[in-house]
Design a protein around this motif. Sequence first.
Motif, PDB file in Angstrom:
ATOM      1  N   GLY A 124       0.812  -1.208   0.000  1.00  0.00           N
ATOM      2  CA  GLY A 124       0.000   0.000   0.000  1.00  0.00           C
ATOM      3  C   GLY A 124       0.846   1.259   0.000  1.00  0.00           C
ATOM      4  N   ALA A 125       1.916   1.258   0.810  1.00  0.00           N
ATOM      5  CA  ALA A 125       2.808   2.418   0.860  1.00  0.00           C
ATOM      6  C   ALA A 125       3.548   2.597  -0.459  1.00  0.00           C
ATOM      7  N   ALA A 126       3.951   1.492  -1.085  1.00  0.00           N
ATOM      8  CA  ALA A 126       4.652   1.578  -2.377  1.00  0.00           C
ATOM      9  C   ALA A 126       3.740   2.176  -3.443  1.00  0.00           C
ATOM     10  N   VAL A 127       2.479   1.743  -3.462  1.00  0.00           N
ATOM     11  CA  VAL A 127       1.518   2.297  -4.426  1.00  0.00           C
ATOM     12  C   VAL A 127       1.312   3.783  -4.164  1.00  0.00           C
ATOM     13  N   ALA A 128       1.118   4.144  -2.890  1.00  0.00           N
ATOM     14  CA  ALA A 128       0.904   5.553  -2.535  1.00  0.00           C
ATOM     15  C   ALA A 128       2.114   6.403  -2.911  1.00  0.00           C
ATOM     16  N   CYS A 129       3.314   5.910  -2.598  1.00  0.00           N
ATOM     17  CA  CYS A 129       4.533   6.672  -2.921  1.00  0.00           C
ATOM     18  C   CYS A 129       4.710   6.819  -4.425  1.00  0.00           C
ATOM     19  N   ALA A 130       4.390   5.772  -5.175  1.00  0.00           N
ATOM     20  CA  ALA A 130       4.501   5.853  -6.633  1.00  0.00           C
ATOM     21  C   ALA A 130       3.513   6.880  -7.204  1.00  0.00           C
ATOM     22  N   LEU A 131       2.274   6.870  -6.695  1.00  0.00           N
ATOM     23  CA  LEU A 131       1.281   7.848  -7.151  1.00  0.00           C
ATOM     24  C   LEU A 131       1.711   9.263  -6.780  1.00  0.00           C
ATOM     25  N   LEU A 132       2.231   9.424  -5.577  1.00  0.00           N
ATOM     26  CA  LEU A 132       2.679  10.749  -5.146  1.00  0.00           C
ATOM     27  C   LEU A 132       3.882  11.215  -5.958  1.00  0.00           C
ATOM     28  N   GLN A 133       4.800  10.295  -6.275  1.00  0.00           N
ATOM     29  CA  GLN A 133       5.945  10.675  -7.103  1.00  0.00           C
ATOM     30  C   GLN A 133       5.495  11.061  -8.509  1.00  0.00           C
ATOM     31  N   GLY A 134       4.515  10.324  -9.028  1.00  0.00           N
ATOM     32  CA  GLY A 134       3.945  10.697 -10.322  1.00  0.00           C
ATOM     33  C   GLY A 134       3.340  12.085 -10.283  1.00  0.00           C
ATOM     34  N   ALA A 135       2.661  12.410  -9.183  1.00  0.00           N
ATOM     35  CA  ALA A 135       2.079  13.751  -9.042  1.00  0.00           C
ATOM     36  C   ALA A 135       3.168  14.812  -8.947  1.00  0.00           C
ATOM     37  N   VAL A 136       4.266  14.501  -8.251  1.00  0.00           N
ATOM     38  CA  VAL A 136       5.382  15.449  -8.142  1.00  0.00           C
ATOM     39  C   VAL A 136       5.956  15.733  -9.535  1.00  0.00           C
ATOM     40  N   TRP A 137       6.171  14.683 -10.323  1.00  0.00           N
ATOM     41  CA  TRP A 137       6.700  14.872 -11.676  1.00  0.00           C
ATOM     42  C   TRP A 137       5.704  15.618 -12.559  1.00  0.00           C
ATOM     43  N   TYR A 138       4.409  15.318 -12.340  1.00  0.00           N
ATOM     44  CA  TYR A 138       3.357  15.939 -13.145  1.00  0.00           C
ATOM     45  C   TYR A 138       3.292  17.445 -12.891  1.00  0.00           C
ATOM     46  N   VAL A 139       3.380  17.816 -11.622  1.00  0.00           N
ATOM     47  CA  VAL A 139       3.330  19.237 -11.265  1.00  0.00           C
ATOM     48  C   VAL A 139       4.630  19.921 -11.676  1.00  0.00           C
ATOM     49  N   GLY A 140       5.748  19.229 -11.484  1.00  0.00           N
ATOM     50  CA  GLY A 140       7.051  19.778 -11.876  1.00  0.00           C
ATOM     51  C   GLY A 140       7.434  20.999 -11.062  1.00  0.00           C
ATOM     52  N   ASP A 141       8.052  21.957 -11.717  1.00  0.00           N
ATOM     53  CA  ASP A 141       8.529  23.171 -11.046  1.00  0.00           C
ATOM     54  C   ASP A 141       7.447  24.237 -10.916  1.00  0.00           C
ATOM     55  N   GLU A 142       6.254  23.939 -11.421  1.00  0.00           N
ATOM     56  CA  GLU A 142       5.193  24.951 -11.445  1.00  0.00           C
ATOM     57  C   GLU A 142       4.501  25.145 -10.109  1.00  0.00           C
ATOM     58  N   GLY A 143       4.628  24.190  -9.194  1.00  0.00           N
ATOM     59  CA  GLY A 143       3.905  24.316  -7.924  1.00  0.00           C
ATOM     60  C   GLY A 143       4.716  23.805  -6.758  1.00  0.00           C
ATOM     61  N   ASP A 144       4.189  24.053  -5.580  1.00  0.00           N
ATOM     62  CA  ASP A 144       4.819  23.603  -4.346  1.00  0.00           C
ATOM     63  C   ASP A 144       4.399  22.154  -4.096  1.00  0.00           C
ATOM     64  N   VAL A 145       5.359  21.251  -4.100  1.00  0.00           N
ATOM     65  CA  VAL A 145       5.063  19.828  -3.931  1.00  0.00           C
ATOM     66  C   VAL A 145       5.441  19.328  -2.535  1.00  0.00           C
ATOM     67  N   SER A 146       5.673  20.241  -1.604  1.00  0.00           N
ATOM     68  CA  SER A 146       6.106  19.837  -0.264  1.00  0.00           C
ATOM     69  C   SER A 146       5.058  18.972   0.441  1.00  0.00           C
ATOM     70  N   SER A 147       3.779  19.249   0.220  1.00  0.00           N
ATOM     71  CA  SER A 147       2.750  18.431   0.874  1.00  0.00           C
ATOM     72  C   SER A 147       2.751  17.008   0.312  1.00  0.00           C
ATOM     73  N   LEU A 148       3.024  16.879  -0.994  1.00  0.00           N
ATOM     74  CA  LEU A 148       3.091  15.544  -1.589  1.00  0.00           C
ATOM     75  C   LEU A 148       4.284  14.777  -1.026  1.00  0.00           C
ATOM     76  N   ARG A 149       5.409  15.465  -0.886  1.00  0.00           N
ATOM     77  CA  ARG A 149       6.613  14.834  -0.307  1.00  0.00           C
ATOM     78  C   ARG A 149       6.354  14.428   1.148  1.00  0.00           C
ATOM     79  N   SER A 150       5.631  15.259   1.892  1.00  0.00           N
ATOM     80  CA  SER A 150       5.373  14.917   3.293  1.00  0.00           C
ATOM     81  C   SER A 150       4.495  13.668   3.395  1.00  0.00           C
ATOM     82  N   PHE A 151       3.580  13.481   2.453  1.00  0.00           N
ATOM     83  CA  PHE A 151       2.762  12.276   2.469  1.00  0.00           C
ATOM     84  C   PHE A 151       3.575  11.048   2.068  1.00  0.00           C
ATOM     85  N   GLN A 152       4.594  11.230   1.234  1.00  0.00           N
ATOM     86  CA  GLN A 152       5.489  10.110   0.954  1.00  0.00           C
ATOM     87  C   GLN A 152       6.195   9.676   2.241  1.00  0.00           C
TER      88      GLN A 152
END
Length: 196
Positions: A124-152
């Motif tokens: 479950g954690a691996a799936v969540a981390c993969a989805l969150l990493q995908g979201a980080v890459w998707y957002v890129g440099d355009e937004g603050d991804v600190s909340s996504l990293r904290s959930f990882q």
Amino acid sequence: MVVALIIACEVGFWVLLALGLAARYLLERRRTSVVLLLCEPVLELVLFTVTAIDLRNGAEPGWEHGLAALYIGYTVAYGHYTIRWLDGHAAHRLAGGPPPAKPPRHGRARARHEGRLWLRTLLGAAVACALLQGAVWYVGDEGDVSSLRSFQWTAVRIVGIHGLIALTYAIRPKKAPADVAGAPVDAEKETEDARR
């Protein structure tokens, strides 16, 4: 909107599960039951799609997106396990089937059981981390991804804490109680008896 959808998906999960089990054991419609239970993964797909669309439309990545990823990861890892567990109880209560096997309570059997649960948590954690990493890459440099990293990191901490708990069962297994004659009850036999 994402939070409301997470709540709707959770409610939908239990409603579909109740309808599927009712169709199987009360109405004796096995095919209908299978169709209803196979609709469960569609809820996670809808949640994933809406979360991705929300981010694509310029929403600032927030805790709700992290929570959605953790929810999807949990459902992937524990959804089938939960359905199977409830199906065993429904078969026993509604269709006169044998009582479902209880998890072992002592010894190495309990340690193995806890280890298997930890592997589900790891998935479950691996799936969540993969989805969150995908979201980080998707957002890129355009937004603050600190909340996504904290959930990882939250997912990693959950795996670590559950791993420590599971490890205690392996390092110091709980001893089986002695039966009336004073001999310890065999944990393996206890598990087999529970399955019968």
